[in-house]
Scaffold this motif. Structure first.
Motif, mmCIF file in Angstrom:
data_model
loop_
_atom_site.group_PDB
_atom_site.id
_atom_site.type_symbol
_atom_site.label_atom_id
_atom_site.label_comp_id
_atom_site.label_asym_id
_atom_site.label_seq_id
_atom_site.Cartn_x
_atom_site.Cartn_y
_atom_site.Cartn_z
ATOM 1 N N GLY A 78 3.949 -5.772 20.219
ATOM 2 C CA GLY A 78 2.470 -5.525 20.211
ATOM 3 C C GLY A 78 1.559 -5.743 19.098
ATOM 4 N N TRP A 79 1.453 -3.729 18.376
ATOM 5 C CA TRP A 79 0.439 -3.872 17.226
ATOM 6 C C TRP A 79 0.389 -5.430 16.256
ATOM 7 C CZ3 TRP A 79 -3.422 -1.532 15.318
ATOM 8 C CH2 TRP A 79 -3.609 -1.340 14.403
ATOM 9 N N ARG A 80 -0.799 -5.683 15.974
ATOM 10 C CA ARG A 80 -1.688 -5.348 16.141
ATOM 11 C C ARG A 80 -2.618 -5.665 17.135
ATOM 12 N NH1 ARG A 80 -5.988 -7.948 10.786
ATOM 13 N NH2 ARG A 80 -4.950 -9.793 11.404
ATOM 14 N N LEU A 81 -2.245 -6.950 17.663
ATOM 15 C CA LEU A 81 -2.862 -7.171 18.963
ATOM 16 C C LEU A 81 -3.215 -5.853 19.828
ATOM 17 C CD1 LEU A 81 -0.599 -10.759 19.278
ATOM 18 C CD2 LEU A 81 -2.923 -10.148 18.441
ATOM 19 N N TYR A 100 0.809 -1.147 -0.077
ATOM 20 C CA TYR A 100 0.116 -0.129 -0.417
ATOM 21 C C TYR A 100 1.081 1.106 0.091
ATOM 22 C CZ TYR A 100 -3.480 -3.271 1.327
ATOM 23 O OH TYR A 100 -4.722 -4.287 1.809
ATOM 24 N N SER A 101 0.678 2.380 -0.125
ATOM 25 C CA SER A 101 1.211 3.805 0.039
ATOM 26 C C SER A 101 1.429 4.136 0.688
ATOM 27 C CB SER A 101 0.299 4.499 -1.279
ATOM 28 O OG SER A 101 -1.008 4.933 -0.427
ATOM 29 N N ASP A 143 -3.649 -2.987 9.583
ATOM 30 C CA ASP A 143 -2.460 -4.062 9.672
ATOM 31 C C ASP A 143 -3.555 -5.656 8.723
ATOM 32 O OD1 ASP A 143 -0.996 -5.790 9.299
ATOM 33 O OD2 ASP A 143 -0.483 -5.555 11.506
ATOM 34 N N PRO A 144 -4.226 -5.319 7.606
ATOM 35 C CA PRO A 144 -4.902 -6.420 7.129
ATOM 36 C C PRO A 144 -3.929 -7.851 6.623
ATOM 37 C CG PRO A 144 -4.714 -4.237 5.461
ATOM 38 C CD PRO A 144 -4.321 -4.108 6.634
#
Length: 474
Positions: A363-366, A238-239, A266-267
């Motif tokens: 931790g991301w995306r939790l 993505y951009s 965060d797909p």
């Protein structure tokens, strides 16, 4: 502003508990971060085995809103500032994509027997009275670096230019690199970060296809020789969320920050996927003159011989869009500011005595800050030392621990800010608790995109609207 300053939220001054415990639930009205506990491991334990690196699990429903993502570091900042090249571009030597090189130990220090460091006590940041003094105006200044052997600083502009700048005179002395024909300064793209060693200038930028490149440009005195090598290449799905920061760590390795690949939420689940560089901070030893463009530090958590599967270049995982990280020049601690999704901005400190974040998971995306986002808390989790609600800003801009001599009371405080409010803030942890204050200074023109540190430890704030300003005593 004098005195103790105006707090951003209700005071979050939290005493350290003996065991390094963090918040046990997410339903609280003010942040409750704690200072990480120094627990130097002498038993061969991994960072995940050490206290002070994680908090207790918590369950809370995720927020529904989704943050609009078209930003530099997270805040809207579109600009079409393409810069034409001003000279012949050096030839580019391409690496094989995914080249890993050989495992290496830390480089030998320049001075193998340095004199003992003198201990200077940290100041009282609540007594600090500071202001911003404009030094010069550039075209979207985005990063600043000290070049060993050069009395001047090097400043990168997002359109692709790196210049030698005399901060005392407020003047650009010369442009030493212009890759404006190879990048586009739109949205979150462009030249995003630089780092300089005695031999190389490293530049992190998005190319015309929007993919990330980290290139090495050989130095020749205070200029460049024309020899160039691509060190890293990462396709961007993505951009947005390109990360882009670079730094030379106390260990001599190059650290590279990647965002989670973009979109929102965060797909790709990149933050928790150690098989991609996206959502991670890398640590490598560049070798631009060798057959392979870089080597991997032998103690990286996924390097050959380690007991976990993942890409060997990765140093830590679990970041969304780390918009500026820095090492405390006095302690070696690593400070990372990570832009939040739809509710919280966060700052994490990873103590050098605990491995500096080696193998940590932010931790991301939790997690978003101290809070639930999509799942339970991951192993090796390092909670932020500070968070703030997006009611009080939109996109954190990481800075530096102040180690200069002009503002005694600010010494030892981590200075940072927010892209949208452009106010300067500070966090101090050396007194055994997390202390925060607003410093009462605001970046001229807004759009606080970055901070810079000169050779003396004095700090500068860089605005995408053009202003480079020094933080000075009022």
């Amino acid at each position: 502003m004098g005195g103790r300053g105006r707090l951003l939220t209700v005071a979050a001054v939290v005493a350290v508990s003996a065991g390094g415990a963090c918040a046990v639930d997410d339903e609280f009205s003010v942040p409750r971060p704690t200072v990480p506990v120094v627990t130097t491991a002498t038993d061969g334990s991994k960072p995940s085995d050490r206290p002070g690196q994680h908090s207790q699990p918590a369950d809370a429903p995720p927020a529904d809103a989704r943050k609009a993502d078209s930003d530099i570091g997270g805040a809207t900042a579109d600009a079409d500032g393409t810069m034409a090249s001003t000279g012949d571009e050096p030839a580019v030597e391409e690496p094989a994509v995914g080249a890993t090189g050989a495992a290496v130990d830390a480089p030998e220090p320049a001075d193998p027997d340095p004199p003992p460091a003198t201990t200077r006590p940290d100041g009282d940041m609540f007594a600090a009275d500071v202001a911003l003094r404009a030094v010069l105006t550039l075209d979207e200044p985005i990063d600043m670096a000290v070049a060993p052997g050069d009395d001047l600083v090097w400043i990168a502009e997002r359109a692709g230019r790196v210049s030698r700048v005399d901060l005392e005179r407020g003047a650009v002395v010369e442009t030493i690199l212009d890759i404006g024909a190879e990048t586009r300064a739109t949205g979150e793209r462009g030249l995003l970060g630089i780092a300089v060693t005695d031999r190389w200038l490293y530049a992190n930028f998005t190319d015309l296809a929007g993919d990330t490149r980290v290139d090495a440009f050989e130095r020749d005195g205070t200029g460049l020789s024309g020899h160039r090598r691509t060190i890293l290449f990462q396709a961007q799905p993505y951009s947005n969320h390109n990360g882009g920061d670079l730094a030379i760590g106390p260990d001599g390795f190059l650290y590279v920050a990647f965002g989670d690949g973009g979109s929102g939420g965060d797909p790709l689940d990149a933050g928790q996927d150690p098989t991609t560089w996206l959502g991670a901070v890398l640590r490598i030893q560049p070798t631009p003159d060798a057959a392979e463009p870089y080597a991997v530090p032998a103690d990286n958590p996924f390097a050959a011989g380690q007991d976990r599967a993942g890409l060997p270049e990765i140093f830590l995982t679990g970041v969304r869009n780390p918009w500026r990280f820095s090492f405390d020049r006095a302690t070696g601690d690593l400070w990372i500011a990570d832009v939040g999704q739809n509710a919280y901005e966060e700052v994490t400190v990873l103590l050098a005595a605990n491995g500096g974040g080696l193998g940590a998971n932010l931790g991301w995306r939790l997690r978003e800050g101290l809070h639930y986002f999509t799942g339970d808390e991951p192993p090796d989790h390092a909670d932020p030392v500070w968070e703030y609600s997006q009611d009080d800003g939109c996109s954190v801009t990481g800075g530096y621990v102040y180690r200069g001599s002009a503002i005694d009371d600010l010494y030892g405080a981590y200075v940072f800010g927010d892209y949208c409010t452009s106010r300067l803030w500070a966090v101090q942890i050396s007194r055994g608790e997390v202390e925060f204050r607003e410093l009462g200074a605001e970046v001229l023109g807004g759009s606080l995109a970055s901070f810079g540190e000169d050779a003396d430890g004095e700090l500068y704030a860089l605005s995408l609207n053009g202003t480079v300003a020094r933080i000075v005593p009022r």
